[in-house]
Design a protein around this motif. Sequence first.
Motif, mmCIF file in Angstrom:
data_model
loop_
_atom_site.group_PDB
_atom_site.id
_atom_site.type_symbol
_atom_site.label_atom_id
_atom_site.label_comp_id
_atom_site.label_asym_id
_atom_site.label_seq_id
_atom_site.Cartn_x
_atom_site.Cartn_y
_atom_site.Cartn_z
ATOM 1 N N ALA A 1 0.838 -1.197 0.000
ATOM 2 C CA ALA A 1 0.000 0.000 0.000
ATOM 3 C C ALA A 1 0.873 1.248 0.000
ATOM 4 C CB ALA A 1 -0.918 -0.022 1.221
ATOM 5 N N GLN A 2 0.460 2.239 -0.789
ATOM 6 C CA GLN A 2 1.187 3.514 -0.901
ATOM 7 C C GLN A 2 2.646 3.305 -1.312
ATOM 8 O OE1 GLN A 2 -0.754 6.223 -0.652
ATOM 9 N NE2 GLN A 2 -2.399 4.758 -0.227
ATOM 10 N N TRP A 3 2.888 2.276 -2.110
ATOM 11 C CA TRP A 3 4.254 1.998 -2.582
ATOM 12 C C TRP A 3 4.724 3.139 -3.473
ATOM 13 C CZ3 TRP A 3 6.212 -0.769 -7.310
ATOM 14 C CH2 TRP A 3 7.527 -1.226 -7.150
ATOM 15 N N PRO A 4 5.860 3.775 -3.179
ATOM 16 C CA PRO A 4 6.277 4.973 -3.927
ATOM 17 C C PRO A 4 7.062 4.662 -5.201
ATOM 18 C CG PRO A 4 7.790 4.616 -2.124
ATOM 19 C CD PRO A 4 6.757 3.514 -2.037
ATOM 20 N N ALA A 5 6.443 3.919 -6.110
ATOM 21 C CA ALA A 5 7.115 3.606 -7.372
ATOM 22 C C ALA A 5 6.088 3.137 -8.386
ATOM 23 C CB ALA A 5 8.183 2.526 -7.172
ATOM 24 N N ALA A 6 6.362 3.448 -9.662
ATOM 25 C CA ALA A 6 5.555 2.891 -10.738
ATOM 26 C C ALA A 6 6.124 1.551 -11.183
ATOM 27 C CB ALA A 6 5.524 3.857 -11.923
ATOM 28 N N HIS A 7 7.392 1.319 -10.845
ATOM 29 C CA HIS A 7 8.164 0.133 -11.218
ATOM 30 C C HIS A 7 9.411 0.219 -10.356
ATOM 31 C CE1 HIS A 7 11.206 -2.014 -13.641
ATOM 32 N NE2 HIS A 7 10.216 -2.677 -14.192
ATOM 33 N N PRO A 8 10.044 -0.889 -9.987
ATOM 34 C CA PRO A 8 11.229 -0.792 -9.130
ATOM 35 C C PRO A 8 12.311 0.147 -9.664
ATOM 36 C CG PRO A 8 10.513 -3.070 -9.284
ATOM 37 C CD PRO A 8 9.659 -2.299 -10.247
ATOM 38 N N SER A 9 12.400 0.281 -10.982
ATOM 39 C CA SER A 9 13.398 1.177 -11.572
ATOM 40 C C SER A 9 12.846 2.570 -11.840
ATOM 41 C CB SER A 9 13.918 0.581 -12.889
ATOM 42 O OG SER A 9 14.525 -0.670 -12.667
ATOM 43 N N TYR A 10 11.560 2.793 -11.527
ATOM 44 C CA TYR A 10 10.929 4.093 -11.756
ATOM 45 C C TYR A 10 10.242 4.549 -10.463
ATOM 46 C CZ TYR A 10 11.702 3.162 -16.702
ATOM 47 O OH TYR A 10 12.283 2.887 -17.922
ATOM 48 N N PRO A 11 11.054 4.878 -9.446
ATOM 49 C CA PRO A 11 10.465 5.281 -8.168
ATOM 50 C C PRO A 11 9.927 6.711 -8.224
ATOM 51 C CG PRO A 11 12.835 5.490 -8.066
ATOM 52 C CD PRO A 11 12.519 4.877 -9.417
#
Length: 558
Positions: free
Chosen positions: A445-455
């Motif tokens: 929840a509320q993870w601050p990334a669109a992808h692990p390489s695109y935070p």
Amino acid sequence: MKTVINYLKSQSGTAPSEIFGIDVAITTFLKAFFRYSRAAEFFFFPGSEESSEELKNIARSERIDFSRCALVPAGNPAYAMQDVDLVFRPDPNLGDHIWRRLQIPGQGYAISSIVHTMSGERINDVLMQYLISPTQAGDAIICPSRAIRDCIKSLWEIQNSYLEHRFRGHFTCPVDLPVIPLGIHTSKFHGITTQQHRAAQRAALRITDDEVVILYIGRLSYATKAHPIALLKAAELAAQRCAPKKVRLVMYGFFKPELMEPEFRDLAADICKTVHYDFILNNDPRFPDGLWACGDIFSSLIDNIQESFGFTPIEAMACGLPAVISDWDGYRDGVRDGVDGMLIPTLSIAPGNNMDVAQHYYNIRNYGDYLIRNNQTVAVDIDKAAEAFVALINDKDKRQQMGASGRKRASELYDWKTIIPAYEDLWEEQVRKRKSAHLSPPTPAQWPAAHPSYPDPSSMFASFPSGHLIGTDRLEILAKTHDIEIIAKHRMNMFGMDMLLPEQTMSNIMGALYHTTQQKLYPTMFEIQQGVGVTDTPRFNRTIAWFLKMGLLRIHRA
């Protein structure tokens, strides 16, 4: 159901004669999809302008009005993909769409792709992403053969064992692995194997009526296709045992790389003392329709891990030729032993005996070298192949019976008119499964990334600024109308405006602040946000930060 096909035109740059399986598979799939799909409208997500143009060319070749095709724009998936039920890509590289799905409110779309080959580090890296990406129930990788399905399972077990050892957790992949074969247009092969074609091709090669032709069609490469020694030796043994009947081996294709041509010819000269043989290049102008019509027996004794499905045995069946092929990977799915042809046993080393090859490949990174080192430990039963050739050379009725059986099987199971509906049935089942499944959140929840390489850059670079905006900061307007006009006319000031609030909402904020500033009252950011009715807090904060950057506002902080 709205299905979007993600298509990227091949950039391989190969010569016209060098036709590779994946390029053929993707192009023929698209042509067949246009021809046999139940869809009234076609939706595509092209990977480039070249891809869009190629789609137009393919549609035109199938007499499809391109107005029936809709191109989904790249950009914000929440806008462009919110009504999409399923995204399909005719190769496995769907990682971006898996992650972009997180940006869509609700359940989003199902994912579907297909694997064409399992050899090499690139496909292994791609499939690793399915393990660690937010895949969910209803996603699927279509396997053209049972062998490829089993290979993916083995790879995931190997990759899982590392992840579980490294992170002390249990990893499972929810992606299904249905088996649907690749397809062909059987009518095409019926049309190029008439008696007239047969007579013309055999005359051009000076093949007499009493000669029995063993035909090989495919890439001529012991690195990326098949070592020729089993076929050459089996054909020679068969010719010796069937004498005085005349037997000819015709190998049709292209040498890849070209420097392999003398090696093939030298080996054939040393082995083939009784059987006549020909190497014919597939760009030979005498044979615009190929050489399918000249053969009596098709043979391909594959020993290479790059092979996954095998078009040529299916095409041979469509041509009415009995097939003598190796019992290898997807080859064994198509031809029924003793019915449509004969499967020749293969042997290789047991699991766990080729780590040296894996380590050598990792260190050297030479794909052709890796394939060769593998197929040097694969043995095709030469005696069994010779026995199969002898049985068919001596029995014309058996050849015709097997050929007729294979032609019927190809038409019923491997024609695109059957395969495309099977794809669409699968896609509908995927969508049903996804909609009925209880999908747990694929990321925290509320993870601050669109992808692990695109935070989220505001999270990753949080230590860069002196401080951060907070809801209790009080705002004072500094700008006059003239100041705003000056700001707006410069392009460098207006980048990324789609990430801010709409222009009318921005005007409302400035109007509210102008009124309070006149009274020497400086409302908090929270009060302004509530006052103008903005619910999108990140967009509001970005807008306030832009106002400050442009010198239109001033912060008052206790």
